[in-house]
Write a protein that holds these residues in place. Sequence first.
Motif, short mmCIF file in Angstrom:
data_model
loop_
_atom_site.label_atom_id
_atom_site.label_comp_id
_atom_site.label_asym_id
_atom_site.label_seq_id
_atom_site.Cartn_x
_atom_site.Cartn_y
_atom_site.Cartn_z
N TYR A 174 0.83 -1.21 0.00
CA TYR A 174 0.00 0.00 0.00
C TYR A 174 0.87 1.26 0.00
N ILE A 175 1.90 1.21 0.84
CA ILE A 175 2.73 2.41 1.02
C ILE A 175 4.09 1.96 1.52
N THR A 201 7.30 4.38 2.42
CA THR A 201 8.05 5.64 2.40
C THR A 201 9.37 5.42 3.15
N ARG A 228 9.81 6.12 6.05
CA ARG A 228 9.53 5.89 7.48
C ARG A 228 8.54 4.77 7.76
N VAL A 229 7.59 4.55 6.84
CA VAL A 229 6.46 3.66 7.12
C VAL A 229 6.17 2.77 5.92
N ALA A 277 3.21 -0.38 4.71
CA ALA A 277 2.04 -1.21 5.02
C ALA A 277 1.73 -2.07 3.81
N PHE A 335 2.41 -4.14 9.16
CA PHE A 335 2.66 -2.73 9.47
C PHE A 335 4.12 -2.65 9.88
N SER A 336 4.91 -1.82 9.21
CA SER A 336 6.34 -1.86 9.49
C SER A 336 7.02 -0.54 9.19
N ILE A 386 -1.19 -1.05 16.91
CA ILE A 386 0.22 -1.04 17.33
C ILE A 386 0.69 0.40 17.32
N VAL A 419 6.47 2.83 14.50
CA VAL A 419 5.35 2.51 13.61
C VAL A 419 4.03 2.53 14.38
N ALA A 470 -0.32 1.72 13.62
CA ALA A 470 -1.41 1.34 12.71
C ALA A 470 -2.70 1.32 13.49
N GLU A 493 3.80 11.17 10.08
CA GLU A 493 3.40 11.00 8.67
C GLU A 493 2.29 9.96 8.64
N THR A 501 -0.74 7.76 6.38
CA THR A 501 -1.45 7.36 5.16
C THR A 501 -2.84 6.88 5.58
N ARG A 503 -6.15 5.00 4.31
CA ARG A 503 -6.68 4.11 3.28
C ARG A 503 -8.14 3.80 3.61
N GLN A 537 -6.41 5.74 -1.21
CA GLN A 537 -5.63 6.21 -0.06
C GLN A 537 -4.90 7.51 -0.37
N PHE A 552 -1.94 4.18 8.53
CA PHE A 552 -0.58 3.64 8.64
C PHE A 552 0.33 4.83 8.89
N SER A 553 1.09 4.84 9.96
CA SER A 553 1.84 6.06 10.27
C SER A 553 3.09 5.78 11.08
N THR A 554 3.86 6.83 11.27
CA THR A 554 4.91 6.80 12.26
C THR A 554 4.23 6.90 13.64
#
Lengths: 180, 180
Positions: A53-54, A56, A58-59, A61, A157-158, B54, B59, B61, B87, B89, B91, B134, B157-159
């Motif tokens: 999905y994304i 970047t 930093r992130v 998914a 999620f990573s 999480i 990370v 989510a 940051e 995202t 979706r 998204q 989904f983010s930092t």
Amino acid sequence: MLTTQQLRYAQTRAHDYLNRAGIVLTPEEADHIEVADFGLGELETIGLELVVYINTERVCAKELVLFPRQICPEHRHPPIGDDPGKEETFRCRWGTVYLYVEGEATTNPAARLPVGHEHTYTVRHEIVLQPGQQYTIPPNTWHWFQAADEGAIVSEFSTRSRDEFDIFTDPQIRRATIIQ
Amino acid sequence: MLTTQQLRYAQTRAHDYLNRAGIVLTPEEADHIEVADFGLGELETIGLELVVYINTERVCAKELVLFPRQICPEHRHPPIGDDPGKEETFRCRWGTVYLYVEGEATTNPAARLPVGHEHTYTVRHEIVLQPGQQYTIPPNTWHWFQAADEGAIVSEFSTRSRDEFDIFTDPQIRRATIIQ
């Protein structure tokens, strides 16, 4: 190495699994489902289908689709420069996944090791994930996973994914899939 | 401020929306769905329901549930120390969400601003997200969003999330929900 026909078939099948779980893709995403055979040419046994999905700096998914008993082989995400390595949370969305991580070996694990590759699966601490259950894998630690008999869908999620740096236990593995 | 009864009702309703979208929670997660009224006491209009899967140092989510026409009010995620800010995202998984970000104002936007709070919604560039679509929001930029008439479910989904540092345009807003 995959033929275009094998690629398309695996993409269509992965999309069917996602539909079954109620996960919606755009047509563009469906056309670009990633199919990883890890260079072994045994996709049905050792392989993974992915929707990124994304991803970047930093992130990241993804959705991971595993066909029945398909295995994502043992690997770790090493540190790269200042980055301590990829941290991943796997959340099961559909089906059942058997996840193996470092720690005490589980007696009578549920996974079935692919014949001829048994020695490349060295961590044996089992985590069973059903829909709604999740597990976080610290950076740079060994792990592998297999779907149960009906297959599985796992959200990942990573931190940033840089697959090209992944280290696999099996020296025959090449992460990049070559389409013939 | 929410009463325990309001909290429980919003949690149950949010869980119903997630079930409709095929998103499975553990019983523990369902019991702990976060309900944010932003301190305004108008949850049905200005509010958000969240499941945090999480949230580590690196990370985060979540699933965000919006009831019909519910708004998450305008805010930004500022830099904190070495961190450039969160940051995100978004979706869309189910329903339709109208997202507003910095940029040229959209003529005839689809959102309906809450009466008496119109002046606290200053960015007006509209992004419409349907399931599978998204959008990524850079750190420290203003944004807000509203569900369409049927409500919406959005995966974020983010930092790392540090809600306590979020800056809202409306000075009346308090991010932490107080349960009476």
